[in-house]
Motif scaffolding. Sequence first.
Motif, short mmCIF file in Angstrom:
data_model
loop_
_atom_site.label_atom_id
_atom_site.label_comp_id
_atom_site.label_asym_id
_atom_site.label_seq_id
_atom_site.Cartn_x
_atom_site.Cartn_y
_atom_site.Cartn_z
N THR A 98 -27.12 -14.70 89.42
CA THR A 98 -27.42 -13.33 89.85
C THR A 98 -26.98 -13.09 91.31
N LYS A 99 -26.49 -14.14 91.96
CA LYS A 99 -26.05 -14.01 93.36
C LYS A 99 -24.60 -14.47 93.48
N ARG A 100 -23.69 -13.52 93.59
CA ARG A 100 -22.27 -13.84 93.66
C ARG A 100 -21.94 -14.79 94.81
N GLN A 101 -22.59 -14.58 95.95
CA GLN A 101 -22.30 -15.39 97.12
C GLN A 101 -22.54 -16.88 96.86
N SER A 102 -23.59 -17.18 96.10
CA SER A 102 -23.90 -18.59 95.82
C SER A 102 -22.79 -19.23 94.98
N PHE A 103 -22.14 -18.42 94.14
CA PHE A 103 -21.01 -18.93 93.36
C PHE A 103 -19.76 -19.06 94.24
N ASP A 104 -19.54 -18.07 95.11
CA ASP A 104 -18.39 -18.12 96.01
C ASP A 104 -18.44 -19.33 96.94
N HIS A 105 -19.65 -19.80 97.24
CA HIS A 105 -19.81 -20.97 98.11
C HIS A 105 -19.53 -22.30 97.38
N MET A 106 -19.36 -22.25 96.07
CA MET A 106 -19.12 -23.47 95.31
C MET A 106 -17.88 -24.22 95.79
N THR A 107 -16.86 -23.49 96.20
CA THR A 107 -15.63 -24.13 96.70
C THR A 107 -15.94 -24.99 97.91
N ARG A 108 -16.73 -24.45 98.82
CA ARG A 108 -17.08 -25.20 100.03
C ARG A 108 -17.95 -26.42 99.70
N TRP A 109 -18.94 -26.21 98.81
CA TRP A 109 -19.79 -27.34 98.43
C TRP A 109 -18.97 -28.44 97.73
N LEU A 110 -18.03 -28.02 96.92
CA LEU A 110 -17.19 -28.99 96.20
C LEU A 110 -16.32 -29.77 97.17
#
Length: 219
Positions: A98-110
Motif C-alpha cells: 500500500t506504500k509505493r515508496q517502500s517498494f521503490d526503496h527495494m533497489t537500494r535495500w537489494l
Amino acid sequence: MSNTYGDLNAKIDYVFKVVLIGDSAVGKSQLLARFTKNEFSVDSKATIGVEFQTKSMLIDQKMVKAQIWDTAGQERYRAVTSAYYRGAVGAMLVYDMTKRQSFDHMTRWLEELRGHADKNIVIMLIGNKCDLASLRAVPVEDAQEFAERENLCFMETSALEATNVESAFLTALTEIYRIISKKSLSADGDYDKSASLKGTAILVPNQDANTAEKGGCCG
C-alpha cells in the motif's frame, strides 16, 4: 511449541540464518511473529536494533532450524548491517504493497544486501499487507517484473490474515536447503559440519517432479 518439537534441538541437521530487510513499518516484525509464533499484534512497536526468532521444521526428512533476524528499517540503525548480514544464507526483502515508496526503496535495500551478503544468498521479495487490496499502490506486475529482473522469488503476504506467510518462508528455506545440500558446504562454519558432509541430504529430482520444478524459483 508442541511436544513434537521438544527434543529437536539435539538433532538439528542444519541452521539457516535468514535476515528480514526493508523500510520501517512494512510489517517485518509481524511477519516474523506470524511465522515463528503464529501471533499478530495490532499495536506493534517499531523494532529497536536487532532481534531474532527461531523455528524448526522438516525439509526432505532433515530437521532445519531457521534463525530469522529482524532489524529496524530506520536509517539510524543502518550501522548494524555488516554484522547483521554475516552468515546469512537467505533474505526476505519486504515492502508494503500500500506504500509505493517502500517498494521503490527495494533497489537500494537489494544493493546493500548484495554488498554485504554472500553472493549465493537466496532472496525472497515480499509484498506485505495484501489484505488491504483496496489500498494497493504496487501492481503485482511491477513486483513480478522487478523480481524476474533481479532473479528473486516473489510472493504477496498478509501477516494479519496469515496469508502466504508460512509458504513464503518455507519456499525460501527449501531453496536454501536445496543449494546447501547440493554443495555440502562445510568451510564457513555456518552449518553443522557433520550434517553437511552427509551425502544423503541431496534432493532426488525424480522423487517429486513438482517439487523439483518449484525448487528453481530463486535460482
